[in-house]
Design a protein around this motif. Structure first.
Motif, short mmCIF file in Angstrom:
data_model
loop_
_atom_site.label_atom_id
_atom_site.label_comp_id
_atom_site.label_asym_id
_atom_site.label_seq_id
_atom_site.Cartn_x
_atom_site.Cartn_y
_atom_site.Cartn_z
N ILE A 685 -64.44 4.97 17.93
CA ILE A 685 -63.53 4.68 16.66
C ILE A 685 -62.45 5.43 16.85
N VAL A 686 -61.00 4.61 16.93
CA VAL A 686 -59.83 5.18 16.76
C VAL A 686 -59.04 4.47 15.67
N ASN A 687 -57.88 5.15 15.39
CA ASN A 687 -57.08 4.61 14.43
C ASN A 687 -55.83 3.92 15.06
N SER A 688 -55.68 2.63 14.41
CA SER A 688 -54.52 1.71 14.79
C SER A 688 -53.45 1.76 13.77
N ASN A 689 -52.33 2.39 13.98
CA ASN A 689 -51.04 2.61 12.97
C ASN A 689 -50.09 1.46 13.07
N THR A 690 -49.82 1.10 11.94
CA THR A 690 -48.74 -0.18 11.68
C THR A 690 -47.70 0.48 10.97
N LEU A 691 -46.45 0.43 11.44
CA LEU A 691 -45.16 1.09 10.66
C LEU A 691 -44.64 -0.15 10.03
N THR A 692 -44.24 -0.05 8.61
CA THR A 692 -43.56 -0.97 8.09
C THR A 692 -42.02 -0.79 8.11
N ALA A 693 -41.14 -1.77 7.66
CA ALA A 693 -39.87 -1.61 7.86
C ALA A 693 -39.23 -0.72 7.00
N ASP A 694 -39.82 -0.44 5.83
CA ASP A 694 -39.46 0.50 5.05
C ASP A 694 -39.81 1.94 5.07
N GLY A 695 -40.55 2.28 6.39
CA GLY A 695 -41.06 3.67 6.55
C GLY A 695 -42.37 4.10 6.27
N ARG A 696 -43.28 3.15 5.67
CA ARG A 696 -44.70 3.53 5.32
C ARG A 696 -45.48 3.13 6.44
N GLN A 697 -46.67 4.13 6.71
CA GLN A 697 -47.61 3.94 7.68
C GLN A 697 -48.94 3.60 7.46
N VAL A 698 -49.45 2.39 7.87
CA VAL A 698 -50.79 2.05 7.52
C VAL A 698 -51.78 2.15 8.55
N PHE A 742 -52.97 2.85 19.06
CA PHE A 742 -52.44 1.33 18.82
C PHE A 742 -51.23 1.80 17.77
N LEU A 743 -49.94 1.30 18.16
CA LEU A 743 -48.93 1.24 17.01
C LEU A 743 -48.36 -0.04 17.18
N ASN A 744 -48.33 -0.52 15.84
CA ASN A 744 -47.83 -1.96 15.64
C ASN A 744 -48.53 -3.10 16.58
N SER A 745 -49.78 -2.65 16.94
CA SER A 745 -50.57 -3.69 17.76
C SER A 745 -50.37 -3.37 19.15
N ARG A 746 -49.66 -2.41 19.70
CA ARG A 746 -49.43 -2.15 20.88
C ARG A 746 -50.19 -1.05 21.29
N GLU A 747 -50.73 -1.42 22.52
CA GLU A 747 -51.89 -0.26 22.90
C GLU A 747 -51.20 0.54 23.80
N ASN A 748 -51.37 1.99 23.54
CA ASN A 748 -50.79 3.03 24.41
C ASN A 748 -51.86 3.89 24.82
N PHE A 749 -51.72 4.32 26.33
CA PHE A 749 -52.74 5.23 26.77
C PHE A 749 -52.02 6.61 26.83
N THR A 750 -52.63 7.60 26.27
CA THR A 750 -52.05 9.10 26.58
C THR A 750 -53.20 9.78 27.26
N ASN A 751 -52.60 10.50 28.14
CA ASN A 751 -53.41 11.11 29.26
C ASN A 751 -52.87 12.66 28.96
N THR A 752 -53.79 13.43 28.79
CA THR A 752 -53.55 14.83 28.24
C THR A 752 -54.24 16.03 29.21
N LEU A 753 -53.38 16.87 29.79
CA LEU A 753 -53.85 17.97 30.64
C LEU A 753 -54.01 19.22 29.91
#
Length: 916
Positions: A685-698, A742-753
């Motif tokens: 379970i991960v969070n999917s974030n959506t940024l609106t044009a007026d700066g809100r985050q859902v 996910f940001l605005n339905s765009r998938e992102n992979f983060t690799n952390t060392l």
């Protein structure tokens, strides 16, 4: 900082060099033989004890011809102890006269047990470290600590054991979750209650245990449920008496601190009472009387807290076969905090969104918890263990938040919000484990019933005013003035049955079946005002919802355990059928899900010797989504950060693989541990974030596949010259994480060392002084698939020094220094600071039962709390309010009465034997 530390380190090294020069050329030699046939005794254990207190100085092992040599002791009087299996121990007084002393004892003949031994009084010699199957046992008397030290101070001396500043204990890199006293729980499962309240003087042995579940201990077949635990055994002569301490102090800026603990042990009975109050951020009971004392657990903590705590613990054997362990504990905390947060979200290679946030909060919480464990040995074939637990938590929060959101350099919105909330959470849970042995060895049956019931009731007021901008001009203003009432309830019950049967002389079969049922309900009601200034009387349907969530699973498994002389392994298979039924009572909709998880079960243990072990295990585990994640209505308590639930979430399934190797050298007091860990999660379970044009985050949770974690850990611990006075512990940790966001339905992979290297050094010079120094370097690297301009590298550096010096007339001075440096962060967050705390104390009265102490916290006024968080394509830096400089004068009274007589606190072993 370097200029401050160099003179001190140079002085310490000079003292150590002088001490080592005085003992460089001294040696004791001898040859060990059988008294009757004069044959050599190879590999016999030879220990050298200090004559004045029988404390262990060093130990060696004789070679194949029975010869031994002991080097590097200072001039003085000693007792040589020789032990060999099947023979009576041998004791011999030895004296070193000068710095080049050579004592040749010639041939020492040992007598077999059963024969008369007139000239030697046998005194039990305990080795510093003993290795058992799942236990490493440390003899507490072999590790010197300062006067009036607590168990936490003693743990810092042990190889492979690491104690964090907040009191968290790690053994070979794994967090110790349970500390027992004579095998019994001490104030439930809080390890700090025993390590910070029991004096080191009363401890006989410290046992580090790879503790299996109660059911696995009974069947002898591993079920994958293990945890690191410590068992503290009390010295026999301390089990009939009373001991404790009471401290009260007052300082500048109206700072105060008081704590007390009283312990009474009578054979199998344990009674402990503790209490504490302070406004110096000490949130854990107790404090070392010889070191930091009441300054513990303050540095780096967020906010400033006032705490009241108290509790009682009682354990006893009530009747034959019936044992009770119980405790009650309460705490009341008030915490103020101001926090500044700056975050950046990369949208495109040329565009970023910035969040600047200033938050002030005041939190009040009160918690009561009651724990009990009842063990009843019905007869030699039947037993019952019942563990009920009750908690009750209440709290209220006031929070004020000011935010600004920018797109590059353009302001999107500004806002201010106020939140007031109250809540209460009663919870009851427990288990009842019934076990039965049959007359046929290895045939057993057990059933474990678990249950739980709890609820959370909350009421909150959300008020906010947010201005939205377009081309830096105000476009609209939104206001929120709402009252939210929510009630969550949960009930669960489960049963697990296990049957074992021997199928060969070295193989056992286990059949198990389990059923679990969970029911959760949530009722959220949001109200608006019909008229300004009047009550909240209008229900907001879009922000209100009521739903029920029912989850059940059936699990069946089969395992076969093979037990050989040097190794054992368990192979098995588990099948789990999951059913989820979510009913939205407000919208009259229903969601049904059914899943099946199949996972192999494997555990392998190989003993190269009694001192070297290799372990490997795999375990699969299911985790259910929380009520907040399932609730299908938005939470707009922060209008710029709205959280929505997802009733379509599936349970996640984690695959855990662990491989570890550990070795202990009892003669040289060396320890080594290495581990590899892997984790892969299905339906995480991960969070999917959506940024609106007026700066809100859902934000909305969803299931994904592809996240994993790999980590490696290595710990090395050893003593110089086998003295137990100078020790070094080093630890190395490497981890690699792959996270999907996910940001605005765009998938992102983060690799952390992440790479961390740390080391600690302890030295104690007779009764004059002791010093502990350490350092660590932490490297973090994050790489992003969507926008490589987000890639970041940053370091954290830390140095620490803790010392105490005993002076004439009962005076002591000491302190601790912590240097922290952060690099690679946003402007204003690359901070470095030096925390300096110090004290001077004076023991009072003939038996040293009193101590007067003057101490200073944050002498240089540099305390800060800075943190960095990297998640998806979001990077956040934060800085919080911290406790600032204060001075305090305190008085401590030590209680130490055994057998009806008060006695001083003295570390060491039994008195030395008489001259031969």
């Amino acid at each position: 900082m370097k200029h401050r530390l160099l003179p001190l380190l140079a002085a310490l090294m000079a003292i150590i060099s002088v001490a080592r020069a005085q003992q460089r050329d001294n040696r004791i030699t001898g040859v060990l033989t059988d008294r009757v046939n004069r044959e050599p005794l190879p590999n016999a254990a030879v220990a050298l004890l200090a004559a004045k207190d029988s404390a262990l100085v060093t130990s060696v092992v004789a070679d194949a011809k029975g010869a031994f040599t002991i080097k590097g002791m200072q001039p003085g009087k000693y007792v040589l102890m020789v032990t060999y299996m099947g023979y009576n121990p041998l004791a011999r007084n030895v004296q070193i006269h000068d710095t080049t002393g050579l004592v040749s004892l010639g041939t020492l003949a040992l007598l077999r047990k059963g024969l008369n031994l007139q000239e030697v009084e046998v005194v039990e010699q305990k080795p510093p470290i003993t290795i058992k199957e799942d236990t490493v046992e440390f003899n507490a008397g072999s590790f010197k600590v300062r006067e009036n030290a607590v168990v936490e101070d003693l743990l810092k001396k042990l190889p492979g054991i690491q104690v964090e500043k907040d009191g968290t204990i790690k053994a070979n890199g794994e967090t110790v979750k349970r500390v027992l006293v004579d095998g019994k729980p001490f104030f439930g499962d809080d390890p700090k209650m025993s390590t910070r309240n029991l004096p080191a003087d009363v401890i006989d042995k410290i046992q580090l245990i790879d503790r299996k579940s109660d059911q696995a201990q009974f069947t002898g077949i591993a079920d994958g449920e293990t945890e690191k635990a410590l068992n503290l055994t009390i010295k026999p002569d301390r089990k009939k008496g009373m001991f404790g301490r009471a401290t009260a102090g007052y300082g500048s800026d109206q700072r105060f601190s008081a704590n007390a603990n009283l312990n009474r042990f009578r054979n199998t009975q344990q009674l402990a009472v503790v209490g504490m109050g302070n406004n110096v951020n000490n949130t854990a009971m107790g404090g070392g009387g010889g070191g930091r004392g009441m300054m513990m657990n303050s540095a780096g903590a967020e906010g400033v807290a006032r705490n009241w705590m108290g509790g009682i613990n009682y354990s006893d054997n009530l009747a034959k076969g019936l044992r009770l362990s119980s405790s009650y504990f309460m705490n009341d905390t008030r915490r103020e905090n101001e926090k500044r947060v700056e975050g950046e979200t990369r949208l495109t290679p040329d565009s970023s969104r910035f969040n600047n946030n200033l938050n002030g909060s005041l939190n009040n919480s009160a918690n009561h918890r009651v724990n009990a464990r009842i063990e009843y040995e019905i007869d030699s074939f039947h037993s019952l263990i019942v563990t009920p637990n009750l908690t009750w938590t209440t709290g209220n929060t006031y929070s004020e938040n000011q935010t600004t959101t920018l797109l590059n350099s353009d302001t999107l919105n500004t806002g201010r919000s106020l939140t007031r909330s109250t809540m209460q959470t009663p919870n009851l849970n427990g288990s009842a484990l019934f076990r039965k042995k049959f007359r046929k060895k290895g045939r057993t049956f057990s059933t474990n019933l678990t249950f739980g019931a709890g609820s959370t009731e909350s009421e909150s007021l959300n008020q906010s005013r947010t201005a939205y901008y377009e081309q830096n001009a105000t476009r609209k203003i939104d206001t929120i003035d709402q009252k939210v009432m929510q009630r969550n309830a949960s009930n669960n019950i489960g049963v697990r049955m296990s049957y074992t049967e021997p199928i060969f002389t070295d193989r056992f079969l286990e059949l198990n079946y389990g059923y679990a049922y969970n029911f959760n309900s949530s009722n959220r009601r949001t109200y608006n005002r019909s008229k300004p200034g009047e009550g909240y009387d209008v229900l907001d349907d879009s922000l209100s919802n009521s739903f029920d969530n029912m989850y059940s699973n059936h699990q069946a498994g089969l395992s076969v355990m093979t037990q050989k002389l040097r190794y054992n392994y368990t192979l098995g298979m588990n099948v789990q059928f999951n059913n989820l039924n979510s009913e939205n009572l407000s919208k009259h909709t229903e969601i049904r899900q059914s899943t099946v998880n199949v996972s192999p079960l494997a555990h392998f243990n190989y003993n190269f010797s009694s001192k070297k072990r290799l372990r490997a295990s795999y375990r699969g585990q299911t985790k259910q989504p929380t009520l907040e994640q399932l609730q299908p209505v938005p939470d707009n308590s922060n209008p710029l950060f709205v959280k929505e639930g997802n009733p379509d979430l599936k349970p996640s399934f984690s695959n855990n693989l662990n491989i570890s190797y550990n070795a202990y050298n009892q003669e040289q007091l060396r320890s080594f541990f290495a581990a590899l860990n892997g984790l892969y999660v299905l339906n995480q379970i991960v969070n999917s974030n959506t940024l609106t044009a007026d700066g809100r985050q859902v934000t909305k949770p969803l299931n994904v596949n592809g996240n994993y974690n790999l980590s490696a850990f290595m710990v090395n611990g050893f003593f110089f010259n086998k003295k137990q006075r100078t020790s070094v512990n080093s630890n190395t940790m490497v981890s690699y994480n792959r996270d999907i966001s996910f940001l605005n339905s765009r998938e992102n992979f983060t690799n952390t060392l992440n790479i961390t290297q740390g080391a600690t050094f302890n030295y104690m010079h007779e009764e004059l002084f002791d010093v502990a120094a350490g350092g660590s370097v932490n490297y973090n690297r994050a790489r992003f698939s969507v926008d490589k301009r987000n890639n970041t590298d940053y370091f954290n550096f830390g140095l620490n020094l803790d010392f105490n010096v005993n002076l004439p007339l009962g005076f002591m001075i000491g302190g601790d220094v912590d240097y922290i440096a952060n690099t690679g962060r946003s402007a204003g967050y690359n901070q470095q600071y030096t925390m300096v705390n110090g004290f001077v104390s004076k023991t009072l009265f003939a038996k040293k039962q009193g101590q007067l102490r003057f101490q200073v916290y944050d002498l240089l006024k540099q305390n800060v709390s800075v943190n960095r968080t990297v998640s998806g394509n979001y990077i956040e830096d934060s800085q919080s309010q911290v406790l600032r400089q204060y001075f305090m004068l305190s008085f401590t009274w030590f209680i130490n009465s055994f057998g009806g007589k008060a006695s001083g606190m003295r570390m060491g072993m039994p008195p030395p034997p008489p001259a031969m």
